[in-house]
Every structure is written in structure tokens, then in C-alpha cells.
Design an enzyme around this catalytic site. Structure first.
Site, PDB file in Angstrom:
ATOM      1  N   LYS A 142     -17.472  -0.857   5.829  1.00  0.00           N
ATOM      2  CA  LYS A 142     -17.633  -1.970   4.891  1.00  0.00           C
ATOM      3  C   LYS A 142     -19.079  -2.136   4.420  1.00  0.00           C
ATOM      4  CE  LYS A 142     -17.044  -6.844   4.314  1.00  0.00           C
ATOM      5  NZ  LYS A 142     -16.290  -8.025   4.495  1.00  0.00           N
TER       6      LYS A 142
ATOM      7  N   PHE B  70     -11.634  -6.997  14.197  1.00  0.00           N
ATOM      8  CA  PHE B  70     -10.552  -7.473  13.353  1.00  0.00           C
ATOM      9  C   PHE B  70     -10.240  -6.435  12.268  1.00  0.00           C
ATOM     10  CE2 PHE B  70      -9.124  -9.877   9.545  1.00  0.00           C
ATOM     11  CZ  PHE B  70      -7.866 -10.208  10.048  1.00  0.00           C
ATOM     12  N   GLN B  71      -8.995  -6.085  12.149  1.00  0.00           N
ATOM     13  CA  GLN B  71      -8.509  -5.097  11.174  1.00  0.00           C
ATOM     14  C   GLN B  71      -9.194  -3.743  11.299  1.00  0.00           C
ATOM     15  OE1 GLN B  71      -8.327  -7.013   7.264  1.00  0.00           O
ATOM     16  NE2 GLN B  71      -6.249  -7.680   7.796  1.00  0.00           N
TER      17      GLN B  71
ATOM     18  N   MET C  33      23.946  10.284   2.720  1.00  0.00           N
ATOM     19  CA  MET C  33      23.684  11.560   3.369  1.00  0.00           C
ATOM     20  C   MET C  33      23.936  11.489   4.879  1.00  0.00           C
ATOM     21  SD  MET C  33      23.043  14.631   2.955  1.00  0.00           S
ATOM     22  CE  MET C  33      22.076  15.289   1.619  1.00  0.00           C
TER      23      MET C  33
ATOM     24  N   GLU D  96       0.824  -1.212   0.000  1.00  0.00           N
ATOM     25  CA  GLU D  96       0.000   0.000   0.000  1.00  0.00           C
ATOM     26  C   GLU D  96       0.858   1.262   0.000  1.00  0.00           C
ATOM     27  OE1 GLU D  96      -0.583  -2.531   2.088  1.00  0.00           O
ATOM     28  OE2 GLU D  96      -2.692  -3.143   1.843  1.00  0.00           O
TER      29      GLU D  96
HETATM   30  C1  LIG Z   1      12.079   6.701   5.647  1.00  0.00           C
HETATM   31  C2  LIG Z   1      13.350   7.384   5.980  1.00  0.00           C
HETATM   32  N1  LIG Z   1      14.192   6.844   6.886  1.00  0.00           N
HETATM   33  C3  LIG Z   1      15.351   7.466   7.191  1.00  0.00           C
HETATM   34  C4  LIG Z   1      15.695   8.638   6.595  1.00  0.00           C
HETATM   35  C5  LIG Z   1      16.992   9.344   6.967  1.00  0.00           C
HETATM   36  N2  LIG Z   1      17.896   9.434   5.817  1.00  0.00           N
HETATM   37  C6  LIG Z   1      17.966  10.550   5.053  1.00  0.00           C
HETATM   38  S1  LIG Z   1      19.030  10.380   3.796  1.00  0.00           S
HETATM   39  C7  LIG Z   1      19.443   8.839   4.271  1.00  0.00           C
HETATM   40  C8  LIG Z   1      20.468   8.033   3.520  1.00  0.00           C
HETATM   41  C9  LIG Z   1      20.001   7.618   2.186  1.00  0.00           C
HETATM   42  O1  LIG Z   1      20.941   6.730   1.676  1.00  0.00           O
HETATM   43  P1  LIG Z   1      20.845   6.241   0.187  1.00  0.00           P
HETATM   44  O2  LIG Z   1      19.445   5.836  -0.131  1.00  0.00           O
HETATM   45  O3  LIG Z   1      21.888   5.221  -0.055  1.00  0.00           O
HETATM   46  O4  LIG Z   1      21.112   7.561  -0.660  1.00  0.00           O
HETATM   47  P2  LIG Z   1      22.436   8.490  -0.687  1.00  0.00           P
HETATM   48  O5  LIG Z   1      22.344   9.481   0.423  1.00  0.00           O
HETATM   49  O6  LIG Z   1      23.618   7.595  -0.549  1.00  0.00           O
HETATM   50  O7  LIG Z   1      22.347   9.149  -2.020  1.00  0.00           O
HETATM   51  C10 LIG Z   1      18.743   8.453   5.411  1.00  0.00           C
HETATM   52  C11 LIG Z   1      18.881   7.163   6.103  1.00  0.00           C
HETATM   53  C12 LIG Z   1      14.772   9.184   5.676  1.00  0.00           C
HETATM   54  N3  LIG Z   1      14.973  10.342   5.073  1.00  0.00           N
HETATM   55  N4  LIG Z   1      13.630   8.528   5.380  1.00  0.00           N
END
Ligand SMILES: Cc1ncc(C[n+]2csc(CCOP(=O)(O)OP(=O)(O)O)c2C)c(N)n1
Lengths: 165, 565
Positions: free
Chosen positions: B161, B111-112, B475, B49
Site C-alpha cells: 500500500k 487487517f486484510q 452435466m 472481483e
Molecule cells: C465452479 C465449479 N463448480 C462445480 C463444477 C462441476 N460441474 C461441472 S458441469 C456442472 C453442471 C453445470 O450445470 P448447468 O450450469 O446447469 O449447465 P448444464 O450442464 O445443465 O448445461 C457442474 C456442477 C464446475 N465445473 N465448476
């Protein structure tokens, strides 16, 4: 400074949750909130007292206005208005102390709405400071068992309604 | 006409000219799915979803239409939450139709059962729980109207529902009557006069464009404003594409990873014209230092945005399809005068741009992520629909892809949702089957919703998925490098996932780039392939996004890093 807002909302389930949720999420400083039916069956009126400067106050109004179920908000702070709170105070009262309590009640133009051997219940409507004062006297001289207070409600003086403002 | 609630929903979707819905079935929506089947309504079955809701969001961003997603009660509905919040933060019009347990079971922990209305209250523009079938047509009419008008946003319609099965004499209302919702189009035209006066007083004026211009499809008139005033322009992440990247007055993105010229211009300007922006903290840096020499004029449709973060000297509240044409009209007569007064300033900011352009280290032995983006930009002539996930690659795309068109950059700006990219790209491709849709995604983010590769394959959606495989959560690792003494706590991804095999297992072609000399050919091959393709691009681990404004600092405190001019 404090602002008193009259908020007219659709009388629908979930509206109060929407409003209180928004207030807590945006960390607005709300002093009191009181809701009830109005002259129109599908409208609820909520009186909200907010604490904050002009900018914060404007944010509260603008954010609340965004809720689809909020019909109208009018700020009663700047207009002449009647503002009231209601309190019910259950105070310790023996046969000996009753007459003193009755005196206090008279001075405050409050009324006694229940009496038994150990307690009396006093009703007072007015502004918050007046209710505070009564509570203080009763607590010091007699002892309070419990208090219930509504939030403030407010109505502008003069012919214009919040809905028409 | 007499029909059941489910059929009434299908009729309403047709009345709203919905051509596709994204979703996932379950117990509470069985009757609705039966109606979809019988009506042969176009439905994209995702694998999760969350995939469905991001797909509806990508579809909405790319096409400007309302995206529609369907999910069942309980876990189906709660799986939508991240996607709804993502759409809410970026003002994307969505209608999410969720099943709820039957009316007699509501409130009994059945349920659900999940209170999706309660859960989504802070992340929706509005939401409904429908317990009576007679309410259904009106509620759907309102839901679409609310989602699309004013400042757009997601609306949840939770339907019990038994309502799907109950019969109703269907009439779709022709109008919406909502006492508390009257989105304004035109504001006060006197404010436009005031704005004009300020324009004539400014010596260092700067136009600051945000997502509002893309969302309101007003790029054309916006470009006219730029050309008539001759003022330099900076953009938020969400505003990219409003002006072609190579427009002579465009200074690039502002903020945490903004360009030197954009950040300096913001600090030095004496008039800042914010158009459809919300002064997010990633843009402003330290608020007290933001544009502190400037008078701020704020154009927005949402009055609650005014003075929320930055105080506006003049507010222009209304649809920018009203305010911008009105302003352009007035500016036409004074165009020469404005350009003349701003000339010295414009030359100065353009010299900042020339002297300190975006730069990165080029190593002939490494596939630099920025180089990949530049290459794709060149191969597509800035004309593709670009989708990103969240992370370093997202910022590099914002910096190095040369956007030409409005609504051509789909990214989770406000919420920064990893896992957004792939499903959003598939949704965008559904909406724009003839366009080239390219996703840039990290090796972290692709794994959050990689199941949607199977959806892409099933429907043969020709999305090109470029994975920047740097073996790290780039990042976050950059922040650890800069602010946590290089202690890489749980950001290393050195695993054994083979993205080419992953793609192939899901029915998508897989390619790989490991050396710079392969880049050109592999990218060309990927772009020329008719169906979906995944490209596993091996990029170096320790590359930083520059410039960077450390959090809590003013924009002029940016560290140029590798971008040192
Ligand atoms: C759902 C979610 N969880 C955690 C984060 C925190 N976060 C921001 S950037 C990042 C790293 C992303 O790594 P990657 O997908 O390898 O991309 P890159 O930065 O290497 O381009 C994280 C963990 C987020 N933005 N969203």
C-alpha cells in the site's frame, strides 16, 4: 536412475518456494536439494538430485526451466563431477569409548569438531554412502544422539562452469 | 518525471497501450483508484472481483491483448484466485495488480493481509511483490512482457500500500532484461525437414489442432497447411475456429464428447500432427490407447509440453508462427504427392463423418438445446463471438455451433470454471464493442456470478445471455444417470428463480422461450435488441451429451447414444 542437476537461479525472495512448490505439485521424486550463494552475488545455485527415468528427468528440467527466476540448468549426471554431502553427527562418548571413536573417525577421514564429557560431534564430508556407513558404525557401537546432513552438492571437473555449459 | 507509485502504474498501463482495466476498489488500492480517477482512465467496475478477473480474461481471449484486473488486498486478491487459475490453465495473458498491506505490516497477519504471491505461485506464469517504488516500472514492464510472450499466462503484481503513495522518478524501461526468461521464436529448422519426410511416408495422416493456433493468431497459415497437405483435421475444444466448421476436411472435435469420425480417425491414423495441443486427458481418453498406431509430431512453444502426456516421435519446439510457415513453405512443392497418398484415407474418414454425424433426438414439443445452438449459428452465420459457461451446454456449443473464425469461441477449457461465462462475455464485449457477443449458460452456472448482469446493464454492454434452463446441473446429472444408477444427489435445481425477473431487476431486458415455435422469433428479437438481453430458454431436463467416451476408456470405445447414425 538418479540425476544430479545444477540449477542456477536469481537470488530473490520466493525463488526457493517457487521451486519446491513446483516439485511437489508435479509430484517429482526429489532425493535431495541444497542451495547456497555462488561466485556471483545475484545468483543462487541449487543442486537437485532427482530420481526417475529419462522422460521424468526431462520433465523436471523443462518444468523448472519455465520458472522465470531459473537462469540455467545443467545436468551433471553425464559429466565427470565431484559430489559431496556434509554431515555432523553427535555421538555418545564417555572417556572410555573416546579412543575407539577416534579410530573410527580416522578410518573414515572424518574429523572431530566438538567434545565434552558425554558426547562428541563428528564432521564428515563425502558421498552419501560413505556417510551412511559411518553413521551405521557409530550407531551400532556407540549410539547416535542426532545427525544433520546437507543435500548433495556437485561441481563438474574441468574448466567449464555450469553457467557456461 | 516525479510522480507517486499509483501514477507510475497508470503511466505504465498507458505505455503498454492498455485501453481498459477491470477491477474493484478497497483500502489497499485507494491511492491507485485516486490515480485512475485523476487520469480518467477507463475502468470497468464489476460487482465481484471474480467477475473482474474473468472479464479481463474474456477481453484478452477476444482481442489477443493483455487483460488487466485490479483488486484490493486480502479478500479482494483471494477473490481473483479462480480467475487466475482459469487463465493459467488456458494460457491467457493477464496482469493482475493487487494491493498489499503496507510494508511495515507485511507478515503480521495485519487487517486484510493475504499472501497472494504465495497463494498464486502454482497458478501464475510469474508473480511479484513490490515493496520499493523504484522497482515498480521495471516490474510492470516485465509483467506485461512475461504475460504476453512465449506461452502466454497470468502474472500477479502485488503492490504494498505505501508503495502507491511513495514518489519515484519515473522512467519506463525500453527493454526487459531477464536472465531466466528468453521465450524462443524459431526452433531448429532441421526438425521441419524431418517432419516433411514423415509427411511423405504417412498413409493415414491426421492434423490435430489445439488452442495454440487461436492464441498465436496463426489460423491463416494453419488453414494454408491444411489446404496444401489435404490432410483431415480434428480439433480440441480450444482449437475450434482455427478452421471453418464447414471446411471439407474438418472432422470436428475429438475427445470425451468428440465426433465419431474424429475419435475413430485418431485411433486409426498412422501420423498425428499435434499443433499447439497439450494432450489433456479429456482429449486422449485412456492414454495407452490414444493414437497408438501413429507416430506423433508435436508442435508447441512450450518444451515442457513435449512428452508430458503423449510421447512425441518428433518435437517441433518454437512459436508456430515460425514452424507453420516454414512447414507450409516446404509442403508446397509436394502438395500433390501428399494429397494423393492420403486420398484413400481421407475418403474413409469422410465416410465415417457422413455415416455417423452428430445427431440428437428431435421432439416437436420440446425446445432441444442443440436446436437452439443450431438456430443461433444459422442466425449469426457463425460470425458471432461465442462465450459459454461449463457443462452440457458448453459441449453442445462446441458440437453444434458452426465456428468460422479464430478467437470466436471463449470457454474455460482447462479448469472448467462454472461462473466464467457471464463475466467473460462482458469483458469480450468491452474489447470488441462492434461485435455480436453471445453467451450460452446453464441455469446452474448463471447463478455463479449472476451479479454481473448488473454490470452489463450499468455499462449497457449488448451481451445476449441465453440461459439453458433445464432445471438441473445437467452435466453432473448425466454422469449420475450413467454411472450412479440415476441417483440425482443434489443436482436438481427445481427452484423458484425467475430469470426474466432476475434480468429485469438488474436492469437487463428479459425474454422467455417455452415452446419450440417461439424459438425463432424470440432469438431474432433478442439478437436485434440493441442492449443486453437475457433469454430464459426452457429446455428438457434429461438430455445427454453424445457421443461420450467413458472415463478410462479409449476413444474408439465411445458410446454414440442418441447420436447413433
Ligand atoms: C465452479 C465449479 N463448480 C462445480 C463444477 C462441476 N460441474 C461441472 S458441469 C456442472 C453442471 C453445470 O450445470 P448447468 O450450469 O446447469 O449447465 P448444464 O450442464 O445443465 O448445461 C457442474 C456442477 C464446475 N465445473 N465448476
Amino acid at each position: 536412475m538418479k540425476h544430479t542437476l545444477a540449477v542456477l537461479v536469481e537470488n530473490r525472495p520466493g525463488v526457493l518456494t517457487h521451486i519446491s512448490g513446483l516439485i511437489s505439485r508435479r509430484a517429482f521424486n526429489i532425493e535431495s536439494i541444497a542451495a547456497g550463494y555462488t561466485e556471483e552475488p545475484d545468483t543462487t545455485r541449487i543442486t537437485i538430485v532427482v530420481e526417475g527415468n529419462e522422460i521424468e528427468q526431462e520433465q523436471v528440467v523443462n518444468q523448472l526451466s519455465k520458472l522465470v527466476d531459473v537462469i540455467k540448468i545443467s545436468d551433471l549426471t553425464a559429466v565427470e563431477s565431484i559430489q559431496r554431502e556434509l554431515a555432523l553427527i553427535k555421538v555418545k562418548a564417555t572417556i572410555e569409548t573416546r579412543s575407539d571413536i577416534i579410530n573410527i573417525v580416522d578410518i573414515f577421514r572424518a574429523s572431530i569438531v566438538d567434545v565434552n564429557r558425554e558426547t562428541m560431534v563428528i564432521e564428515l564430508s563425502g558421498d552419501g554412502a560413505k556417510i551412511d556407513a559411518l553413521c551405521q558404525v557409530l550407531e551400532e557401537d556407540h549410539g547416535i544422539i542426532e545427525i544433520v546432513r546437507t543435500g548433495k552438492i556437485a561441481l563438474a571437473r574441468g574448466p567449464i562452469s555450469a553457467k557456461a555449459q | 518525471m516525479i510522480m507517486n507509485g499509483a501514477e507510475a502504474i497508470i503511466e505504465s498501463l498507458k505505455n503498454e497501450k492498455v485501453d481498459v482495466v477491470f477491477g474493484y476498489p478497497g483500502g489497499a488500492v485507494l491511492t491507485l483508484y485516486d490515480a485512475l480517477y485523476q487520469a480518467d482512465f477507463k475502468h470497468i467496475l464489476t460487482k465481484h472481483e471474480q467477475g473482474a478477473v474473468h472479464a479481463a480474461d474474456g477481453y484478452a481471449r477476444a482481442t489477443g491483448k493483455v487483460g488487466v484486473v485490479i483488486a484490493t488486498s486480502g479478500p479482494g486478491a483471494t477473490n481473483l484466485v479462480t480467475g487466475i487459475a482459469t487463465a493459467y490453465m488456458d494460457s491467457i495473458p493477464l496482469v493482475a495488480i493487487t494491493g498489499q498491506v503496507a510494508v511495515p505490516l507485511i507478515g503480521r497477519d495485519s487487517f486484510q493481509e493475504a499472501d497472494i504471491r504465495g497463494i498464486t505461485t502454482p497458478i501464475t506464469k510469474h508473480n511479484y511483490l513490490v515493496k520499493k517504488v523504484e522497482d515498480l516500472p521495471r516490474v510492470l514492464k516485465e509483467a506485461f512482457y512475461i504475460a504476453r510472450t512465449g506461452r502466454p499466462g497470468p502474472v500477479v503484481v502485488d503492490v504494498a500500500k505505501d508503495v502507491f503513495a511513495a514518489s519515484v522518478d519515473y522512467h519506463y524501461p525500453s527493454e526487459v532484461v531477464l536472465r531466466g526468461y528468453r521465450p524462443l521464436f524459431a526452433g531448429n529448422s532441421e526438425t521441419i525437414d524431418k517432419v516433411c519426410e514423415e509427411l511423405r511416408l504417412a498413409h493415414n495422416p491426421l492434423i490435430f489442432v489445439g488452442g495454440g493456433v487461436n492464441l498465436s493468431n496463426s489460423a491463416e497459415v494453419f488453414r494454408e497447411l491444411v489446404d496444401q497437405t489435404g490432410f483431415p483435421v480434428i480439433s480440441t475444444l480450444m482449437g475450434l475456429g482455427s478452421l471453418p466448421f464447414d471446411h471439407p476436411l474438418f472432422l470436428g472435435m475429438v475427445g470425451m464428447h468428440g465426433t465419431y469420425a474424429a475419435n475413430m480417425a485418431t485411433t486409426e491414423c498412422d501420423l498425428l500432427l499435434g499443433i499447439g495441443v497439450r494432450f489433456d486427458d479429456r482429449v486422449t481418453g485412456l492414454l495407452s490407447e490414444f493414437a497408438k498406431k501413429a507416430k506423433v509430431i508435436h508442435f508447441d512453444i512450450d518444451p515442457a509440453e513435449i512428452n508430458k502426456n503423449v510421447l512425441a516421435h518428433i518435437r517441433v519446439v518454437g512459436d508456430i508462427n515460425w514452424s507453420l510457415p516454414a512447414l507450409v513453405q516446404r509442403v508446397k512443392g509436394i502438395s500433390g504427392e501428399l494429397k494423393e497418398r492420403a486420398q484413400a484415407w481421407t475418403e474413409q474418414v469422410l465416410s465415417w463423418q457422413r455415416d455417423k454425424p452428430l445427431q440428437y433426438e428431435r421432439d416437436p414439443n420440446l425446445v432441444m438445446p442443440q436446436a437452439v445452438i443450431e438456430k443461433v449459428s444459422q442466425l449469426t452465420q457463425g460470425d458471432a463471438v461465442i462465450v459459454t459457461d461449463v457443462g452440457q451446454h458448453q459441449m453442445w456449443v462446441a458440437q453444434y455451433y458452426g465456428f468460422r473464425n479464430s478467437r470466436s469461441f471463449l470457454t474455460s477449457g482447462g479448469l472448467g470454471t462454472m461462473g466464467y461465462g457471464l463475466p467473460a462475455a462482458l469483458g469480450a464485449q468491452c474489447g470488441l464493442p462492434a461485435r455480436q457477443v453471445i453467451l450460452f449458460v446453464g441455469d446452474g452456472g448463471i447463478m455463479m456470478n449472476c451479479q454481473e448482469l448488473a454490470t452489463v446493464a450499468n455499462y449497457n454492454l449488448p451481451v445476449k445471455v441465453l440461459i439453458f434452463n433445464n432445471q438441473t446441473l445437467g452435466m453432473v446429472a448425466q454422469w449420475q444417470r450413467m454411472f450412479y444408477g440415476g441417483r440425482y444427489s443434489h443436482t436438481g435445481l427445481r427452484g423458484n428463480t425467475d430469470f426474466v425477473k432476475l434480468a429485469e431487476a438488474m436492469g437487463v431486458a428479459g425474454l422467455r422461450v417455452t415452446k419450440p415455435e417461439e424459438l425463432d422469433n424470440v432469438l431474432k428479437e433478442a439478437l436485434a435488441t440493441p442492449g443486453p438481453v437475457v433469454v430464459d430458454i426452457r429446455t428438457p431436463e434429461k438430455v445427454d451429451v453424445w457421443p461420450m467416451v467413458p472415463s478410462g476408456a479409449g476413444l474408439d470405445q465411445m458410446i454414440l447414444g442418441g447420436a447413433e447414425g
